[in-house]
Design a protein around this motif. Structure first.
Motif, mmCIF file in Angstrom:
data_model
loop_
_atom_site.group_PDB
_atom_site.id
_atom_site.type_symbol
_atom_site.label_atom_id
_atom_site.label_comp_id
_atom_site.label_asym_id
_atom_site.label_seq_id
_atom_site.Cartn_x
_atom_site.Cartn_y
_atom_site.Cartn_z
ATOM 1 N N UNK A 186 0.870 -1.178 0.000
ATOM 2 C CA UNK A 186 0.000 0.000 0.000
ATOM 3 C C UNK A 186 0.898 1.216 0.000
ATOM 4 N N UNK A 241 1.338 7.694 -3.947
ATOM 5 C CA UNK A 241 1.766 8.084 -5.288
ATOM 6 C C UNK A 241 1.243 9.478 -5.596
ATOM 7 N N UNK A 242 1.875 10.098 -6.561
ATOM 8 C CA UNK A 242 1.387 11.377 -7.063
ATOM 9 C C UNK A 242 1.235 11.259 -8.571
ATOM 10 N N UNK A 243 0.549 12.219 -9.148
ATOM 11 C CA UNK A 243 0.313 12.125 -10.584
ATOM 12 C C UNK A 243 0.719 13.420 -11.256
ATOM 13 N N UNK A 278 0.376 18.398 -5.202
ATOM 14 C CA UNK A 278 1.088 17.197 -4.759
ATOM 15 C C UNK A 278 0.169 16.269 -4.005
ATOM 16 N N UNK A 279 -1.074 16.207 -4.427
ATOM 17 C CA UNK A 279 -2.014 15.323 -3.767
ATOM 18 C C UNK A 279 -1.458 13.907 -3.764
ATOM 19 N N UNK A 303 -2.222 10.073 -2.905
ATOM 20 C CA UNK A 303 -3.129 9.009 -2.513
ATOM 21 C C UNK A 303 -2.312 7.739 -2.428
ATOM 22 N N UNK A 304 -2.953 6.711 -1.923
ATOM 23 C CA UNK A 304 -2.273 5.422 -1.825
ATOM 24 C C UNK A 304 -2.988 4.401 -2.677
ATOM 25 N N UNK A 305 -2.250 3.490 -3.204
ATOM 26 C CA UNK A 305 -2.872 2.354 -3.873
ATOM 27 C C UNK A 305 -1.944 1.142 -3.754
ATOM 28 N N UNK A 318 2.318 8.389 -12.174
ATOM 29 C CA UNK A 318 1.071 7.640 -12.075
ATOM 30 C C UNK A 318 0.686 7.105 -13.456
#
Ligand code: ADP
Lengths: 426, 498
Positions: A40, A43-45, A51-52, A54-56, A67
Motif C-alpha cells: 500500500x 503516489x502522485x500524478x 502534490x495530492x 493518494x495510496x494504492x 502515475x
C-alpha cells in the motif's frame, strides 16, 4: 474473498463486538488473488498541478514512476487570447474582448463540448451592475453563434502568418500542407448549420397526421414502383417479339426502370429523344461517332433490304437497329398466310373452282390459303389470287355485256321485222 | 496495478438522497450502508444526563415484530458518544445548540418521547446543515467505521444545487472531516454512469419530486432540467385520503399498538393503544409514511395502458393488513393512485387542488379549513403546499419537455438513452407504462428506456455510478485536494466540479 480474509491478511483484529460492526477497516480491498507482494504505497500524478498523494496497491518491487493514468490526461489546447491581437484581427461588432475571452475560457473548461458550453454560457459584462437589462439578450447566443465565433478566430489564427507562427493551431506552422486541411476542418458555416437544424427540428416535430400521411405516401410510392416494374416487363416482352429474341433476351431481362440512368442517354437525352420521335424511320446509316455505341443484334445478314430504325436499349446504354414496323401489320406475331389478300365472300366458290381447274390445292377456311404457306408459295398464291379475282370480275362484266348484246340484238331483229312488215303492207 | 481501468485509491462514495443515504467504498458493487436520510432529534438540555440515559432509553415494552431492533441496536445512541469523544471540540459546540440527533434505521424509527423527525434535504438540496453533518458522521464513523482523514470522498448532489451550498459542503468536508480529497458530482450524472452511459436523459422519481435531467458526455445540461413536486409522497397522500374517505379508516402506526384482534376484511380494527406520552406529529407521520410505503410495495401496480376500471379489476386481488389489524382486499384500486404519475389531471385541477369527492362533500367555504383539519397529521403533504403552482404534468411529459429544451442534434440521443430511476418507479408495470407513454409524445424519434437491472439496483444506481467513477484511474486528477482547498478556498468546487 470476504472481509474476514482481508483482515486475516492484514493482521487486523477487530474488537469482538456486535457482528455487524465487523467490516473492512481503513484499507481498500486488496486486489483479488491474495498477492502478498503488494504494498500500500503513496503516489502522485503529473496530471495534477499539486502534490495530492493518494495510496494504492502496487507490487513491492515496482519502481515508483509517474502515475500510470497520468498519460490519459490529454486536453485540447485552446489558445489564450491577447487583447492587442484582438484589436487588430478579431473584432466583431456585437462581441467584446471580454466576452470572447469568456467564451474561450469555457471552450477550454469543457474541451470544446459546445453543447455544454452553450448550456453554461451566461456572460455578464464586467462593471455592469447598472446594465442588468442588457444581459438577457447577450445570453441568447445560440450554439451556432458561439461555434461561429470560436472557429472564425481559430481560422484567422491559421490564415494570418504571424498568428500561425505563434499559435501553431493543429501543427499548421510546421507543415504548410496541413494548412488547407486544417482550414477545411475548422470552417464552420453558420447559415448552413442553422438551416440544417431548422429542418431537423421540423422533421422531429412532425405531427401524428403528418407521419401517418408520410407513411401512406411511402406505401403509394412502393405501389407505383411495382406497377412501373410490371409495365416495363410487359414492354420488354413486346420488344422480344420485335427483335430476334435469342439476341435480346439477356439484356431485356435486366431492364429496370430504377436503374441509374445510362450515361450516354443522359449526355444527349434530348437529342436522341427528338431523333426517335421526329425521325423514327430514319434509314440505316452509321455515323462513326455513334457507331461504337451501336450493337448489331441481327447477326445473320438478311438478303432483303429492309427499312430499319435506331433505338436505345436503356439497360446497357447502347443503341441498335431494328426493322421499321410496317404500320399495316400491327404489333405482335402473325401467320404469314393471314396476310394474303382476302377473297370476297361471294367469289370464294368461283375462285376455288378456278384453282381446282388450275390444279392448285389449297385449304379453305374463311378464304383460300395454301397448305404450305412458305414465303414464295404465299407470294405465288397471292399472285394467282390477284389474277383470278379480277378475271372473275372481268368475266362477270363480260357475261353481263354479252347478255345485253343478246337483248339488243333480238330487239333489233324485232324492229327490223316490224319495219319489213310495214313496208310490205305499204 | 493498472490492469483494468480501475485503481483503488480507497475512496468513499456518499449518496445522500432526499429519502435514503447510501454510503460505501468506491470500486464495490453496492453501498455498504443504506439508511434513511431523515433524522430524529429532540431538545437535549443536559448532555451529561442524556448520556447516562442513553444506555437504557425508553425502549421499554419492545415492539414485538420489529426484528430490525436486535440487529441494529448499535446505531446512533452509542455512536454519538464515540463521536463526541473523538472530536470533542466540534461536538461540544454542537451540543450547545441543545439538539440531540438520532440517525440510522433504528435511530429514527424507534419511539422516544418528544423526538421529532425532520428531513435533511429540501428539494434535493441540503436544508439543515446540522442534520446533514450528523448523517455524514453516522455514515463515516458508525457505518463505514473509517477515519475520513485517510480517504478521498465523493459526494452526490442534486443537479440544481446552488453554488453557495456546494461551497458550504466543500468547507464541511475539508474543515470538519479533513478528508485529503473531495469531489461533488451531480447524481443524474452518476446515475447515467451507473447505467453505463455518459449521455442520457435521467428520469428520476423520488419521494418529494420527479425530475428529468439531460446528461451530455458526463455533464448535466442545466437548461434542460425539468422537475416538479409530484412523486411518491403524493401517491402516499392519495392513499391515505382514500382510506379515510372511502374506508373510513386512519392508519395507526405499529409502535402505538399494544394488542390487536382479528377482524373481518373491511371491518373497523379492534386494538389497544400503548400508553405513550410525547408522541410528536412528525414522528407519527414518519411512521405512517412507512406503513403506506409497505402498502405501496405490497399491493400497488401500474397498468401498462391508461387506467381503465375493467382492465384493472381483471388483474386479480391482493389483500393487505395494516398494523392495527384492519385489512382490505384490493382489486382495481391497486392501480388507481399510482396513475397520478401518468394522468395527474384525473386527480388534480389545474391549480393543483384535488379533484373529487372530498371537496364536493364539504361545505365549499370551509374547504381549506377542513382539509387542514383532517390532515393535521400530514400537514406537510404536497396536496397542501403547491396550490399556487402550475398544473401538474405527467412523468412522460416531464421527460419530453426536458428533451425539447435541448439542442435538436441531441434529442434523438437523449430519447434513445432514457434512464428511469428512483424509488417511485419501482411499482410493477411503471417502466412498461412509461415506455408506452413517452413514444406517444415524440413519434418521430426512436425511444429506448433503460432501467438499471433489478429493483434493488434501482435504489442505488447513482451510488454505483459514483463507485465506478471514483475508482477510475483517470479520475485521480479530478479530486480537489486539501492543498488546493487551502490555496483557493471553497470557490474551487465551482471551478472543478461541473
Ligand atoms: N417498492 C416500491 N414501490 C413503490 N414505491 C416505492 C417503492 N420503494 C420506494 N418507493 C417510494 O419511492 C419514494 C422514494 O424514492 P427514492 O428515489 O428512494 O427517494 P429520493 O430519490 O427522493 O431519495 C418514496 O415515496 C417511496 O414511497
Amino acid at each position: 474473498m470476504n472481509s474476514k480474509d482481508i483482515k486475516d491478511i492484514l493482521n487486523i483484529h477487530t474488537e469482538q463486538t456486535v457482528p455487524r460492526s465487523s467490516k473492512k477497516l481503513k484499507l481498500a480491498k486488496k486486489p483479488a488473488g491474495l498477492n502478498r507482494e503488494l504494498v500500500w504505497k503513496g503516489f502522485e500524478s503529473s496530471a495534477r498541478n499539486d502534490h495530492l498523494q493518494f495510496h494504492h496497491w502496487v507490487k513491492q518491487d515496482e519502481p515508483s514512476s509517474d502515475y500510470y493514468y497520468a498519460k490519459f490526461n490529454s486536453t485540447f489546447k485552446v489558445p489564450q487570447l491577447d487583447p492587442d491581437e484582438y484589436q487588430s484581427h478579431f473584432t466583431e461588432y456585437d462581441w467584446t474582448f471580454d466576452e470572447t475571452r469568456y467564451l474561450f475560457d469555457l471552450c477550454k473548461t469543457f474541451d470544446l463540448r459546445f453543447q455544454v458550453i452553450h448550456d453554461r454560457y451566461s456572460y455578464s459584462p464586467p462593471n455592469s451592475e447598472q446594465q442588468q437589462d442588457i444581459k438577457p439578450s447577450l445570453n441568447q447566443r445560440s450554439i451556432e453563434d458561439l461555434k461561429a465565433r470560436y472557429y472564425s478566430i481559430i481560422k484567422k489564427m491559421i490564415e494570418i502568418p504571424a498568428l500561425r507562427k505563434k499559435y501553431n493551431i493543429l501543427g499548421t506552422d510546421q507543415n504548410s500542407g496541413t494548412q488547407r486541411k486544417a482550414l477545411a476542418l475548422l470552417s464552420f458555416d453558420k447559415d448552413k448549420e442553422t438551416e440544417r437544424k431548422k429542418l431537423l427540428e421540423e422533421l422531429l416535430n412532425r405531427t401524428t397526421e403528418e407521419i401517418e400521411e408520410e407513411r401512406k405516401l411511402l406505401v403509394e410510392l412502393e405501389r407505383i414502383q411495382t406497377q412501373q416494374k410490371k409495365l416495363a416487363r410487359e414492354r420488354e416482352s413486346i420488344m422480344l417479339s420485335i427483335v430476334p429474341f435469342e439476341e435480346t433476351t439477356p439484356s431485356m431481362v435486366r431492364a429496370d426502370p430504377n436503374a441509374p440512368e445510362p450515361q450516354q442517354e443522359k449526355r444527349s437525352s434530348k437529342d436522341s429523344f427528338s431523333e426517335k420521335r421526329n425521325d423514327g424511320t430514319k434509314k440505316q446509316y452509321s455515323d462513326s461517332s455513334e457507331s461504337k455505341n451501336i450493337i448489331n443484334l441481327n447477326k445473320n445478314k438478311s438478303l432483303v433490304e429492309i427499312n430499319t430504325q435506331l433505338v436505345n436499349i436503356p439497360s446497357i446504354s447502347k443503341s441498335t437497329y431494328i426493322p421499321v414496323r410496317d404500320l399495316k401489320l400491327g404489333p405482335g406475331a402473325f401467320l404469314r398466310s393471314e396476310k394474303i389478300t382476302p377473297v370476297p365472300k361471294h367469289r370464294v366458290e368461283q375462285v376455288q373452282l378456278i384453282l381446282d381447274h388450275l390444279g392448285v390445292s389449297c385449304s379453305i377456311s374463311a378464304w383460300p390459303r395454301p397448305f404450305m404457306p412458305t414465303a414464295p408459295i404465299c407470294d405465288r398464291f397471292e399472285e394467282i389470287i390477284q389474277n383470278i379475282v379480277p378475271l372473275l370480275e372481268l368475266k362477270k362484266v363480260c357475261d353481263k355485256t354479252e347478255a345485253e348484246l343478246c337483248i339488243l340484238e333480238s330487239r333489233k331483229n324485232m324492229l327490223v321485222k316490224e319495219v319489213e312488215q310495214k313496208k310490205h303492207d305499204l | 496495478m493498472p490492469t483494468y481501468n480501475g485503481d483503488e485509491v480507497n475512496a468513499l462514495v456518499l449518496d445522500v438522497g432526499s429519502m435514503w443515504t447510501r454510503a460505501g467504498f468506491a470500486g464495490e458493487e453496492s453501498p455498504y450502508a443504506y439508511f434513511p436520510t431523515s433524522v430524529g432529534y429532540m431538545i437535549d438540555s443536559d448532555s451529561e444526563s442524556s448520556k447516562n440515559n442513553k444506555k437504557a432509553p425508553e425502549q421499554n415494552p419492545t415492539i414485538e415484530s420489529n426484528n430490525e431492533n436486535a440487529e441494529k441496536n448499535d446505531s446512533m445512541d452509542v455512536d454519538t458518544e464515540t463521536n463526541k469523544n473523538e472530536k470533542s471540540t466540534n461536538d461540544s459546540e454542537k451540543s450547545d445548540t441543545r439538539l440531540k440527533y438520532y440517525v440510522g434505521n433504528s435511530g429514527i424509527s424507534l419511539f422516544r418521547p418528544g423526538m421529532e423527525v425532520k428531513n435533511v434535504l429540501a428539494d434535493g438540496m441540503v436544508d439543515d446543515w446540522d442534520a446533514y453533518e450528523k448523517i455524514l458522521d453516522y455514515a463515516l464513523y458508525n457505518q463505514l467505521r473509517i477515519n475520513p482523514e485517510e480517504h478521498p470522498i465523493m459526494v452526490s448532489e442534486a443537479s440544481w444545487n446552488s453554488a453557495e451550498k456546494r461551497e458550504k459542503l466543500t468547507e464541511l468536508m475539508f474543515e470538519k472531516f479533513k478528508c485529503p480529497g473531495f469531489y461533488v458530482c451531480k447524481s443524474a450524472v452518476l446515475t447515467a454512469f451507473g447505467t453505463g452511459k455518459s449521455t442520457a436523459l435521467v428520469v428520476d422519481s423520488g419521494a418529494d419530486f420527479s425530475s428529468a435531467v439531460p446528461v451530455y458526455d458526463g455533464y448535466v445540461l442545466q437548461k434542460g432540467i425539468v422537475r416538479q413536486n409530484l412523486g411518491g409522497n403524493v401517491i402516499s397522500d392519495l392513499i391515505v385520503d382514500y382510506l379515510k374517505e372511502e374506508q373510513n379508516y386512519q392508519i395507526t402506526p405499529l409502535f402505538e399498538i399494544k394488542r390487536k384482534e382479528r377482524v373481518e376484511v373491511g371491518k373497523q380494527p379492534i386494538f389497544d393503544r400503548r400508553d405513550l406520552g410525547g408522541i410528536t406529529d412528525s414522528f407519527r407521520n414518519y411512521m405512517i409514511r412507512q406503513t403506506v410505503l409497505e402498502y405501496k410495495e405490497s399491493v400497488c401496480q401500474v397498468l401498462e395502458y391508461p387506467y381503465d376500471e375493467n382492465t384493472a379489476s381483471s388483474r386479480g386481488n391482493k389483500s393487505f393488513e395494516f398494523p392495527d389489524g384492519f385489512s382490505l382486499v384490493l382489486g382495481s384500486r391497486r392501480f388507481y393512485e399510482p396513475e397520478v404519475m401518468f394522468q395527474p389531471n384525473l386527480f388534480f385541477n389545474k391549480d393543483r387542488t384535488r379533484i373529487g369527492k372530498n371537496l364536493e362533500n364539504m361545505n365549499t367555504d370551509k374547504n381549506d379549513e377542513n382539509i387542514n383539519g383532517n390532515q393535521n397529521m400530514n400537514n406537510n403533504t404536497n396536496l397542501e403546499r403547491k396550490k399556487d403552482a402550475h398544473e401538474y404534468m405527467s412523468i412522460q411529459e416531464l421527460a419530453y419537455r426536458a428533451v425539447s429544451k435541448c439542442d435538436v442534434d441531441l434529442r434523438p440521443h437523449l430519447l434513445h438513452n432514457v434512464v428511469l430511476t428512483g424509488g417511485n418507479t419501482l411499482f410493477p408495470g411503471f417502466t412498461e407504462r412509461f415506455s408506452n407513454e413517452l413514444p406517444k409524445l415524440c413519434q418521430s424519434s426512436r425511444v429506448r428506456i433503460h432501467t438499471p437491472g433489478s429493483t434493488i439496483d434501482r435504489r442505488y444506481t447513482a451510488w454505483l455510478g459514483g463507485s465506478i467513477l471514483a475508482s477510475l484511474g483517470t479520475f485521480h486528477q479530478m479530486w480537489i485536494s486539501s492543498e488546493e482547498y487551502q490555496e483557493q478556498g471553497t470557490s474551487i468546487v465551482n471551478k472543478r466540479c461541473f
